[in-house]
Scaffold this active site. Structure first.
Site, PDB file in Angstrom:
ATOM      1  N   ASP A 142       2.450 -42.031 -40.675  1.00  0.00           N
ATOM      2  CA  ASP A 142       3.819 -41.923 -41.549  1.00  0.00           C
ATOM      3  C   ASP A 142       3.762 -43.018 -42.782  1.00  0.00           C
ATOM      4  OD1 ASP A 142       5.318 -43.496 -38.387  1.00  0.00           O
ATOM      5  OD2 ASP A 142       3.964 -44.583 -40.101  1.00  0.00           O
TER       6      ASP A 142
ATOM      7  N   HIS B 216      -5.466 -41.883 -37.193  1.00  0.00           N
ATOM      8  CA  HIS B 216      -5.216 -40.519 -37.098  1.00  0.00           C
ATOM      9  C   HIS B 216      -4.865 -40.113 -38.494  1.00  0.00           C
ATOM     10  CE1 HIS B 216      -4.112 -41.019 -32.696  1.00  0.00           C
ATOM     11  NE2 HIS B 216      -5.457 -40.818 -32.860  1.00  0.00           N
TER      12      HIS B 216
ATOM     13  N   CYS C  59     -13.813 -28.271 -51.253  1.00  0.00           N
ATOM     14  CA  CYS C  59     -14.528 -29.161 -51.841  1.00  0.00           C
ATOM     15  C   CYS C  59     -14.099 -30.769 -51.502  1.00  0.00           C
ATOM     16  CB  CYS C  59     -14.238 -28.809 -53.445  1.00  0.00           C
ATOM     17  SG  CYS C  59     -12.397 -29.441 -53.928  1.00  0.00           S
TER      18      CYS C  59
ATOM     19  N   THR D 288       3.098 -47.158 -27.526  1.00  0.00           N
ATOM     20  CA  THR D 288       2.123 -46.373 -27.391  1.00  0.00           C
ATOM     21  C   THR D 288       1.914 -45.947 -26.069  1.00  0.00           C
ATOM     22  OG1 THR D 288      -0.232 -45.378 -27.807  1.00  0.00           O
ATOM     23  CG2 THR D 288       0.016 -47.666 -27.472  1.00  0.00           C
TER      24      THR D 288
HETATM   25  N1  APR Z   1      10.447 -49.087 -28.856  1.00  0.00           N
HETATM   26  C1  APR Z   1       9.488 -49.233 -28.086  1.00  0.00           C
HETATM   27  N2  APR Z   1       8.614 -48.203 -27.466  1.00  0.00           N
HETATM   28  C2  APR Z   1       9.143 -47.024 -27.522  1.00  0.00           C
HETATM   29  C3  APR Z   1      10.407 -46.541 -28.331  1.00  0.00           C
HETATM   30  C4  APR Z   1      11.088 -47.592 -28.839  1.00  0.00           C
HETATM   31  N3  APR Z   1      12.179 -47.661 -29.356  1.00  0.00           N
HETATM   32  N4  APR Z   1      10.609 -45.339 -27.988  1.00  0.00           N
HETATM   33  C5  APR Z   1       9.656 -44.908 -27.221  1.00  0.00           C
HETATM   34  N5  APR Z   1       8.757 -45.765 -26.766  1.00  0.00           N
HETATM   35  C6  APR Z   1       7.389 -45.602 -26.265  1.00  0.00           C
HETATM   36  C7  APR Z   1       7.439 -44.481 -25.256  1.00  0.00           C
HETATM   37  O1  APR Z   1       7.688 -45.066 -24.199  1.00  0.00           O
HETATM   38  C8  APR Z   1       5.909 -43.924 -25.364  1.00  0.00           C
HETATM   39  O2  APR Z   1       5.058 -44.940 -24.488  1.00  0.00           O
HETATM   40  O3  APR Z   1       6.334 -44.960 -27.161  1.00  0.00           O
HETATM   41  C9  APR Z   1       5.339 -44.161 -26.655  1.00  0.00           C
HETATM   42  C10 APR Z   1       5.197 -43.078 -27.608  1.00  0.00           C
HETATM   43  O4  APR Z   1       4.088 -42.288 -26.705  1.00  0.00           O
HETATM   44  P1  APR Z   1       3.460 -41.024 -27.535  1.00  0.00           P
HETATM   45  O5  APR Z   1       4.774 -40.080 -27.892  1.00  0.00           O
HETATM   46  O6  APR Z   1       2.604 -40.397 -26.553  1.00  0.00           O
HETATM   47  O7  APR Z   1       2.878 -41.518 -28.923  1.00  0.00           O
HETATM   48  P2  APR Z   1       1.248 -42.247 -28.988  1.00  0.00           P
HETATM   49  O8  APR Z   1       0.938 -43.070 -27.939  1.00  0.00           O
HETATM   50  O9  APR Z   1       1.455 -42.724 -30.347  1.00  0.00           O
HETATM   51  O10 APR Z   1       0.481 -41.037 -29.316  1.00  0.00           O
HETATM   52  C11 APR Z   1      -0.807 -40.875 -29.653  1.00  0.00           C
HETATM   53  O11 APR Z   1      -0.972 -38.636 -29.758  1.00  0.00           O
HETATM   54  O12 APR Z   1      -0.028 -36.544 -30.264  1.00  0.00           O
HETATM   55  C12 APR Z   1      -1.021 -37.647 -30.762  1.00  0.00           C
HETATM   56  O13 APR Z   1      -1.825 -38.203 -32.984  1.00  0.00           O
HETATM   57  C13 APR Z   1      -0.641 -38.337 -31.961  1.00  0.00           C
HETATM   58  O14 APR Z   1      -0.968 -40.340 -32.657  1.00  0.00           O
HETATM   59  C14 APR Z   1      -0.306 -39.560 -31.875  1.00  0.00           C
HETATM   60  C15 APR Z   1      -1.212 -39.755 -30.503  1.00  0.00           C
END
Ligand code: APR
Length: 247
Positions: free
Chosen positions: A105, A120, A131, A190
């Protein structure tokens, strides 16, 4: 929010010699971008197959319809939130050296972070599948899908990593080098599920770093390699850490 843990985290970041941040979708939730997994996650309403590279090659129109709807139409107005801004301020004050992100983003850069490694890729750039010419998204005519290359009329692809596509070499090698050098890694939002991005904090741990994790839920790291797990919203915890670091 456990204040004693936040105090320890702030102290570790303040005294770190080579601090590095590692971020996922959870840091951008409070900017209005949904996560991928969990309740209300993108993959619960959108078939991830639209983001699989062989599907994209076979059906670029169908894939682009979803890509445009989810990223380009929705991302237009998103702004960095306090967590992105605090990380940027930490960079300016030398508390962290870089940000390694799984997010596409571009919000870390908009917030002012200078050294950002995008594992990513980024939605800000498009690349021609024929190309390999690269275009800033503002140059692409998305009124007609799939958008095509001005040089060779080839199909343009967002410069993001689709499923079954390799991670950009530069971002991966720089991220591994940063993790290796780090003595403190701040992991924010994450799930730790996606390989090989999820190996970066493991690399940092193996190199002796102390891992601080902020998440509203536990992730794959929380009971394995994380040293300090702080349960809470990124914005609230980062605001508190920022206050303790006088940012
Ligand atoms: N503050 C902190 N953590 C949060 C919040 C918040 N407000 N809201 C959600 N989370 C946490 C969730 O608990 C979860 O563990 O963010 C995490 C998001 O997890 P995913 O949706 O799995 O995202 P991510 O880990 O970044 O995914 C990795 O997967 O789909 C692919 O390419 C995509 O980059 C992405 C990759």
């Amino acid at each position: 929010m456990d204040r004693s843990k936040i105090k320890r985290a702030a102290e570790l970041i303040r005294t770190s010699k080579y601090g590095v941040a590692f971020t996922g979708a959870g840091i951008s939730v409070e900017s209005g971008i949904p996560t991928f997994r969990g309740d209300g996650g993108l993959w619960s309403s959108v078939d991830p197959n639209y983001f699989e590279i062989e599907y994209f090659k076979k059906k670029p129109f169908q894939s682009w319809q979803k890509i445009k709807e989810i990223f380009y139409d929705k991302f237009v107005d998103v702004q960095p939130n306090i967590s992105h801004k605090i990380l940027s301020a930490m960079g300016n004050r030398g508390f962290i050296e870089s940000v390694i992100t799984q997010n596409i983003d571009h919000l870390h850069q908009v917030a002012g972070s200078k050294f950002v490694y995008e594992l990513h890729g980024t939605y800000k750039q498009l690349v021609c599948t024929e190309c390999s010419t690269e275009f800033d998204m503002s140059f692409a005519d998305m009124s007609f899908l799939p958008p095509t290359c001005y040089v060779c009329k080839g199909v343009l692809k967002p410069d993001i990593v689709f499923f079954n596509e390799p991670i950009p070499k530069f971002a991966l090698s720089r991220s591994i080098a940063e993790a290796d050098k780090s003595d403190v890694m701040l992991i924010i939002g994450t799930n730790a599920e996606v390989y090989p991005a999820n190996t970066i904090p493991v690399k940092a741990k193996d190199s002796g770093a102390t891992l601080i994790e902020i998440n509203i839920n536990k992730s794959g790291y929380s009971d394995t390699i994380t040293d300090i797990f702080i349960e809470g919203k990124a914005s609230e915890v980062m605001e508190e850490i920022g206050r303790l670091l006088y940012l």
